[in-house]
Design an enzyme around this catalytic site. Structure first.
Site, PDB file in Angstrom:
ATOM      1  N   ASP A 125      29.399  16.154  31.125  1.00  0.00           N
ATOM      2  CA  ASP A 125      30.719  16.702  31.494  1.00  0.00           C
ATOM      3  C   ASP A 125      30.663  17.248  32.927  1.00  0.00           C
ATOM      4  O   ASP A 125      29.619  17.737  33.352  1.00  0.00           O
ATOM      5  CB  ASP A 125      31.080  17.847  30.558  1.00  0.00           C
ATOM      6  CG  ASP A 125      31.188  17.416  29.105  1.00  0.00           C
ATOM      7  OD1 ASP A 125      31.090  16.221  28.799  1.00  0.00           O
ATOM      8  OD2 ASP A 125      31.331  18.301  28.241  1.00  0.00           O
ATOM      9  N   HIS A 141      23.584  17.800  28.792  1.00  0.00           N
ATOM     10  CA  HIS A 141      23.613  19.267  28.775  1.00  0.00           C
ATOM     11  C   HIS A 141      23.595  19.755  27.332  1.00  0.00           C
ATOM     12  O   HIS A 141      23.711  18.962  26.396  1.00  0.00           O
ATOM     13  CB  HIS A 141      24.810  19.807  29.562  1.00  0.00           C
ATOM     14  CG  HIS A 141      26.158  19.485  28.990  1.00  0.00           C
ATOM     15  ND1 HIS A 141      26.607  18.195  28.795  1.00  0.00           N
ATOM     16  CD2 HIS A 141      27.172  20.302  28.592  1.00  0.00           C
ATOM     17  CE1 HIS A 141      27.851  18.240  28.316  1.00  0.00           C
ATOM     18  NE2 HIS A 141      28.210  19.508  28.171  1.00  0.00           N
ATOM     19  N   ASP A 146      28.613  19.276  21.508  1.00  0.00           N
ATOM     20  CA  ASP A 146      29.210  17.941  21.380  1.00  0.00           C
ATOM     21  C   ASP A 146      28.384  16.863  22.096  1.00  0.00           C
ATOM     22  O   ASP A 146      28.738  15.681  22.051  1.00  0.00           O
ATOM     23  CB  ASP A 146      30.680  17.926  21.850  1.00  0.00           C
ATOM     24  CG  ASP A 146      30.855  18.385  23.284  1.00  0.00           C
ATOM     25  OD1 ASP A 146      30.068  19.224  23.755  1.00  0.00           O
ATOM     26  OD2 ASP A 146      31.804  17.905  23.952  1.00  0.00           O
ATOM     27  N   HIS A 147      27.266  17.278  22.718  1.00  0.00           N
ATOM     28  CA  HIS A 147      26.394  16.303  23.397  1.00  0.00           C
ATOM     29  C   HIS A 147      24.972  16.265  22.840  1.00  0.00           C
ATOM     30  O   HIS A 147      24.206  15.385  23.178  1.00  0.00           O
ATOM     31  CB  HIS A 147      26.337  16.590  24.904  1.00  0.00           C
ATOM     32  CG  HIS A 147      27.670  16.403  25.557  1.00  0.00           C
ATOM     33  ND1 HIS A 147      27.969  15.315  26.337  1.00  0.00           N
ATOM     34  CD2 HIS A 147      28.806  17.149  25.478  1.00  0.00           C
ATOM     35  CE1 HIS A 147      29.241  15.404  26.736  1.00  0.00           C
ATOM     36  NE2 HIS A 147      29.761  16.506  26.230  1.00  0.00           N
ATOM     37  N   HIS A 157      35.526  11.207  26.961  1.00  0.00           N
ATOM     38  CA  HIS A 157      35.492  12.657  26.749  1.00  0.00           C
ATOM     39  C   HIS A 157      36.908  13.245  26.724  1.00  0.00           C
ATOM     40  O   HIS A 157      37.199  14.252  27.368  1.00  0.00           O
ATOM     41  CB  HIS A 157      34.627  13.365  27.811  1.00  0.00           C
ATOM     42  CG  HIS A 157      34.152  14.726  27.366  1.00  0.00           C
ATOM     43  ND1 HIS A 157      34.857  15.870  27.613  1.00  0.00           N
ATOM     44  CD2 HIS A 157      33.069  15.117  26.656  1.00  0.00           C
ATOM     45  CE1 HIS A 157      34.211  16.915  27.105  1.00  0.00           C
ATOM     46  NE2 HIS A 157      33.118  16.481  26.513  1.00  0.00           N
ATOM     47  N   HIS A 173      25.603  21.579  25.453  1.00  0.00           N
ATOM     48  CA  HIS A 173      26.777  21.850  24.626  1.00  0.00           C
ATOM     49  C   HIS A 173      26.673  20.998  23.362  1.00  0.00           C
ATOM     50  O   HIS A 173      26.212  19.852  23.405  1.00  0.00           O
ATOM     51  CB  HIS A 173      28.077  21.530  25.386  1.00  0.00           C
ATOM     52  CG  HIS A 173      28.484  22.635  26.328  1.00  0.00           C
ATOM     53  ND1 HIS A 173      29.320  22.435  27.405  1.00  0.00           N
ATOM     54  CD2 HIS A 173      28.161  23.963  26.322  1.00  0.00           C
ATOM     55  CE1 HIS A 173      29.498  23.601  28.036  1.00  0.00           C
ATOM     56  NE2 HIS A 173      28.796  24.534  27.401  1.00  0.00           N
ATOM     57  N   HIS A 184      29.331  21.968  35.732  1.00  0.00           N
ATOM     58  CA  HIS A 184      29.879  22.283  34.413  1.00  0.00           C
ATOM     59  C   HIS A 184      29.564  23.751  34.100  1.00  0.00           C
ATOM     60  O   HIS A 184      28.964  24.437  34.916  1.00  0.00           O
ATOM     61  CB  HIS A 184      29.276  21.302  33.401  1.00  0.00           C
ATOM     62  CG  HIS A 184      30.002  21.242  32.097  1.00  0.00           C
ATOM     63  ND1 HIS A 184      31.367  21.253  31.987  1.00  0.00           N
ATOM     64  CD2 HIS A 184      29.532  21.147  30.812  1.00  0.00           C
ATOM     65  CE1 HIS A 184      31.702  21.177  30.711  1.00  0.00           C
ATOM     66  NE2 HIS A 184      30.614  21.126  29.978  1.00  0.00           N
TER      67      HIS A 184
HETATM   68 ZN   LIG Z   1      31.487  17.800  26.159  1.00  0.00          ZN
HETATM   69 ZN   LIG Z   2      30.183  20.449  27.987  1.00  0.00          ZN
END
Ligand SMILES: [Zn+2]
Ligand SMILES: [Zn+2]
Length: 301
Positions: free
Chosen positions: A210, A60, A64-65, A268, A62, A140
């Site tokens: 996530d 996805h 952090d990914h 995570h 976001h 998510h």
């Molecule tokens: Zn994440």
């Molecule tokens: Zn996320």
């Protein structure tokens, strides 16, 4: 399969921890799964050759990914890459990456192909004769997919002693490995079972991050060898999980238990926690075979 965790913490990069990224070595592929900031440095620290990565799966959008992705795409060019690169991820990923390249007036000198995903149902996104990769739709705050990696059943293994005993020539080997019986010159038929061993059982790996608690993924990941499932929170913060569409360690364990997986790997983790050890304890109340992901850790299965 060999799974190398490059990063497995939520949200922000810190001195000792990295956001999400991992490399799955399966058959002759090196699949990069998610690409948080710091992925390039982590690849180098873990001595993984950039040139072996030809497929990148992004769950996805976001940060952090996937905030490590534009940097990696750019580094591939600087390293003189000429092989094709395939990126699988949510719709919008192409626009995001190409805008950054456009603004910097830098383009790749290799073929870069985006496979943008929009389906709410599971779909096969990659397949060859040895491996398949399917999406696992997750729940998510933005459109998110996990990924299910499956080896395919390989050829039967030749029983060298048996083949020698019946004096069967090399010309038959290809067919024997594919399961055919052999007619000897004297007219006797030798069954394939006498000439081969069963191929190794194909392995499978499910990556789910996530996501909020989503029991309807259980059918799809039933009996996988290894499940990586996010566990952002401990029970003390259980109320935050549904609000942020993340899971607790106990919820991840409930999924693993219902799906009857071989091993559950947790990851995570919220960066609020000083130690990740309690995640294992809480999950093991529900499911016994729990491992904790950590940056640089390698799992072979
Ligand atoms: Zn994440
Ligand atoms: Zn996320």
């Amino acid at each position: 399969m060999k799974l190398t965790i490059l990063g497995c913490y939520a949200a922000t990069p810190r001195t000792m921890t990295n956001p999400t990224s991992q490399v799955l070595e399966i058959k002759n592929h090196m699949f990069l799964i998610d690409c948080g900031e710091g992925t390039q440095v982590q690849l180098r620290k873990n001595r993984i050759k950039f040139s072996r990565i030809n497929h990148i799966f992004i769950s996805h959008l976001h940060g952090d990914h996937f905030f490590g992705l534009p940097g990696l795409v750019s580094t591939f060019r600087l390293l003189g890459r000429d092989k094709d690169l395939h990126i699988y991820g949510p719709k919008g990923i192409k626009e995001a990456i190409t805008l950054l390249m456009k603004l910097g007036d830098s383009w790749t000198n290799y073929q870069l192909t985006f496979h943008e995903l929009t389906s709410k149902n599971s779909e096969i996104v990659f397949e060859d004769d040895k491996v398949s990769v399917a999406t696992i739709p997750l729940k998510h705050r933005v459109y998110t997919n996990g990924f299910l990696f499956r080896e395919k059943l390989g050829e039967r293994k030749l029983n060298i002693e048996a083949v020698a005993k019946y004096q069967i020539g090399k010309a038959h080997f290809r067919n024997i490995k594919q399961g055919t019986d052999v007619l000897l010159e004297d007219g006797t038929m030798v069954s394939n079972k006498k000439l081969t061993f069963d191929p190794p059982k194909p392995k499978s790996y499910a990556y789910c991050s996530d996501t909020g608690y989503k029991p309807d993924i259980v059918d799809q990941i039933k009996n996988v060898d290894v499940l990586y499932h996010e566990s952002t929170f401990l029970e003390s913060e259980a109320l935050l999980a549904p609000k942020t569409k993340h899971c607790t360690a106990k919820e991840a364990a409930a999924i693993a238990n219902a799906a009857d997986v071989g091993t559950l790997i947790l990851g995570h983790y919220s960066t609020r926690y000083k130690s990740i050890a309690p995640f294992k304890g809480e999950a093991q109340d529900i499911f016994a075979n729990v491992e904790l992901a950590d940056d640089g850790k390698v799992f072979e299965f």
